[in-house]
Motif scaffolding. Structure first.
Motif, short mmCIF file in Angstrom:
data_model
loop_
_atom_site.label_atom_id
_atom_site.label_comp_id
_atom_site.label_asym_id
_atom_site.label_seq_id
_atom_site.Cartn_x
_atom_site.Cartn_y
_atom_site.Cartn_z
N THR A 1 47.42 -18.55 18.56
CA THR A 1 46.10 -18.41 19.18
C THR A 1 45.33 -17.23 18.59
O THR A 1 45.79 -16.10 18.67
N PRO A 2 44.15 -17.48 17.99
CA PRO A 2 43.35 -16.35 17.51
C PRO A 2 42.85 -15.51 18.68
O PRO A 2 42.47 -16.06 19.72
N ARG A 3 42.90 -14.20 18.53
CA ARG A 3 42.38 -13.30 19.57
C ARG A 3 41.11 -12.70 19.01
O ARG A 3 41.14 -11.76 18.22
N LEU A 4 39.98 -13.30 19.35
CA LEU A 4 38.71 -12.91 18.72
C LEU A 4 37.94 -11.92 19.59
O LEU A 4 38.03 -11.97 20.82
N ASP A 5 37.18 -11.07 18.93
CA ASP A 5 36.34 -10.10 19.61
C ASP A 5 34.92 -10.66 19.68
O ASP A 5 34.27 -10.85 18.65
N GLY A 6 34.47 -10.94 20.90
CA GLY A 6 33.17 -11.59 21.09
C GLY A 6 31.99 -10.76 20.59
O GLY A 6 30.94 -11.31 20.25
N GLU A 7 32.15 -9.46 20.51
CA GLU A 7 31.07 -8.58 20.03
C GLU A 7 30.85 -8.74 18.53
O GLU A 7 29.72 -8.86 18.07
N SER A 8 31.94 -8.73 17.77
CA SER A 8 31.80 -8.77 16.31
C SER A 8 31.81 -10.21 15.77
O SER A 8 31.44 -10.46 14.64
N TRP A 9 32.25 -11.14 16.62
CA TRP A 9 32.32 -12.54 16.20
C TRP A 9 30.94 -13.08 15.80
O TRP A 9 29.93 -12.74 16.39
N ARG A 10 30.91 -13.91 14.76
CA ARG A 10 29.68 -14.58 14.36
C ARG A 10 29.98 -16.04 14.06
O ARG A 10 31.07 -16.37 13.56
N LEU A 11 29.03 -16.92 14.33
CA LEU A 11 29.12 -18.31 13.89
C LEU A 11 28.30 -18.45 12.63
O LEU A 11 27.08 -18.27 12.64
N ARG A 12 28.96 -18.79 11.54
CA ARG A 12 28.26 -18.99 10.28
C ARG A 12 27.79 -20.44 10.18
O ARG A 12 28.55 -21.36 10.49
N VAL A 13 26.55 -20.66 9.77
CA VAL A 13 26.01 -22.00 9.55
C VAL A 13 25.52 -22.05 8.12
O VAL A 13 24.66 -21.26 7.73
N ASP A 14 26.13 -22.93 7.31
CA ASP A 14 25.77 -22.92 5.89
C ASP A 14 25.87 -24.31 5.28
O ASP A 14 25.97 -25.30 5.98
N GLY A 15 25.82 -24.40 3.98
CA GLY A 15 25.87 -25.69 3.28
C GLY A 15 24.47 -26.22 3.05
O GLY A 15 23.57 -25.46 2.68
N CYS A 16 24.29 -27.53 3.29
CA CYS A 16 23.01 -28.19 3.02
C CYS A 16 22.01 -27.92 4.14
O CYS A 16 21.60 -28.83 4.87
#
Lengths: 348, 348
Positions: free
Chosen positions: B36-51
């Motif tokens: 299970t990844p333990r992610l930090d909501g503050e530094s987390w980002r959703l990357r949107v890329d490609g076309c």
């Protein structure tokens, strides 16, 4: 021939005995997935169906009387040289799952045009009469036929024929009697033997032999995506001397082999190293390189007087600028093996 | 919760304890492929890329302030009920790899529209932060991320959200904190957890989890072709009585369970048999069936006075006319298991 597996029969051409540009029929490697179908040419029919104007069943005679086309092609099994990978599953091919023949047949495009391709056509599925059960997961249930698809554009290209003669003789049972596909420049898995059906489809065919088997992982900056194996990669092999052969110190030894590449290029040059890759010299090509077929090459090695182990290597480069890599890409698993292979010999 | 596997954690909802339409968060089944990844909501980002016109990195706050959408969905693991198949590899799920929750999030379409989808876009790859090495062949080399693609049309539909709340609470680490996809009506494998990247691509993505794993064989009169598992199949399960339970002869026993189906229909009716499938009676649905979520049902069984073994069965039919089959289709291997399951009980 070297027997690699019995029933289904998998026979290797003894590559150290390479003598000629054309491989004699009885030395052409044999790759079978299932027991060899024994078909009767009289009653055999090729069914053409799917997205076509007119579904057809063609007899051998109907096909043999259409305008014929000849192709000289080198065919390599996608798993050739597998024995040189660590602990690789599959038929343990050494150097000889590669051979060259002149094939005579009818262009696949001619047969498809005869049936009339509908506008929605996307691929053509080539189905063999060989069939059986798959052992390893993930597998379909029950018996399935050996089959592969070609995108319509590839199927219509002039390097694809349905062949009924191999070096001037009718096909033997092992090589696909009465009719097989020849997809020049692709690994052997595309050249479906014992053809029984061509189906034009309006979707992508994800058959067993292009998703689970005969497929690899490709990544271009993203997560790996599964692709069917298609075109042969540029490759050279040393036929002689063979691994661990003894060679006379101070003699001149003609290092000899073959080199080939995929359908979009020809061999440009072949280099040879006799010092484990530190220095390279250019080999002499024994034919003018032709599209789809290998070129034989030779390199005169002035064997040093010093008695010890030497490491020989050959490296081909094609006219597209592709050259053989130093090591195998593990995303290809046990297929598409074209890394520069060291051959150690004993000078005495 | 029933522990099926530890690290990666795979936890089953004890289906015999089914009480409510909404599954409490601490009883919602957990399916993990990697630690299970333990992610930090503050530094987390959703990357949107490609076309896309404008590649972006969105913070949790940016996503949480976009217009929100809620979906009540039943999610079933594609391997749920696997323990009832003979010698099946994989997590040995019984009945409880299925649960229902209310999810709050932002439509995937809103995020993609914000980035601007280019004309050549064909699919969207959803990539999680969970990653690791695959054990079985055929597998890509090294570590890969859990990822799945959706065809653009499916990605833009209103049953797909990126969720940050589950039954009114922020997501727990096990359920994908800080952001996960919810693809309502598809098996759970589509609802990628720990989202880190959305990549719009101009080709078909044949990732590991839609070709080798989470895929099945389909044949429509031709040779089998591999397809990604997507929509849930119509299914019902008996929560109580449970297998081999003892029941008082001559009593009235309320047989109780749940039924659900894929994204294109709702449950129409559920039938129950108490004589091994010879005769069937209709169960009472305890809610009006809603798209994407299960319906609880009950059937009053007047238990005969005769003390012996009885075989109970339930069978759901949806508004598209699909009903549960009598046996499992082996082209689906150990996935999409919706055959009518016999539950034997002891009447005393």
């Amino acid at each position: 021939m070297i027997l690699r597996e019995r029933n289904p029969d998998n026979l290797e051409f003894p590559f150290a005995a390479l003598e000629s540009f054309i491989t004699p029929n009885d030395r052409f490697y044999v790759r079978s997935h299932f027991p060899t179908p024994r078909l009767d040419g009289e009653s055999w029919r090729l069914r053409v169906d799917g997205c076509v104007e007119k579904a057809m069943e063609l007899s051998f005679e109907q096909i043999a009387t259409m305008p014929a086309k000849s192709l000289i092609t080198t065919m390599e099994c996608a798993g050739n040289s597998r024995i040189f990978l660590p602990k690789a599953k599959g038929v343990q091919w050494e150097l000889g799952a590669t051979s060259t023949a002149e094939w005579l047949g009818v262009p696949l495009s001619a047969v498809l045009n005869e049936a009339g391709i509908k506008a929605e056509a996307l691929e053509v599925v080539l189905e063999g009469a060989d069939r059986g059960e798959i052992k390893d997961e993930p597998k379909p249930a029950g018996d399935i036929a050996y089959s592969r698809s070609l995108p319509l554009e590839k199927a219509m290209a002039d390097n694809v024929i349905l062949a009924y003669k191999m070096n001037g003789e009718g096909l033997s049972a092992e090589h696909g009697y009465p009719l097989r596909a020849i997809v020049a420049g692709q690994y052997g898995m595309a050249s479906v033997k014992w053809l029984k059906r061509l189906t034009v489809i309006d979707h992508v065919f994800n058959g067993y032999w292009q998703t689970i088997d005969y497929a690899y992982w490709e990544r271009n900056g993203g997560e790996p995506t599964r692709k069917p194996i298609t075109d042969m990669l540029v490759k050279s092999e040393i036929a002689r001397p063979s691994m661990d052969q003894r060679i006379v110190a101070g003699s001149v030894y003609p290092i000899f082999g073959a080199a080939w590449t995929g359908p979009e290029a020809e061999i440009d040059h072949v280099e040879v190293s006799t010092d484990g890759g530190r220095s390279w010299g250019e080999a002499t090509l024994l034919q003018k390189p032709q599209r789809y077929s290998w070129v034989l090459w030779q390199y005169e090695w002035r064997v040093p007087p010093e008695a010890r182990t030497y490491t020989l290597m050959s490296r081909a480069t094609d006219t597209a600028g592709e050259t053989q890599p130093d090591k195998h890409d593990s995303d290809r698993a046990t297929y598409m093996i074209n890394f520069v292979l060291p051959v150690t010999v004993e000078v005495r």
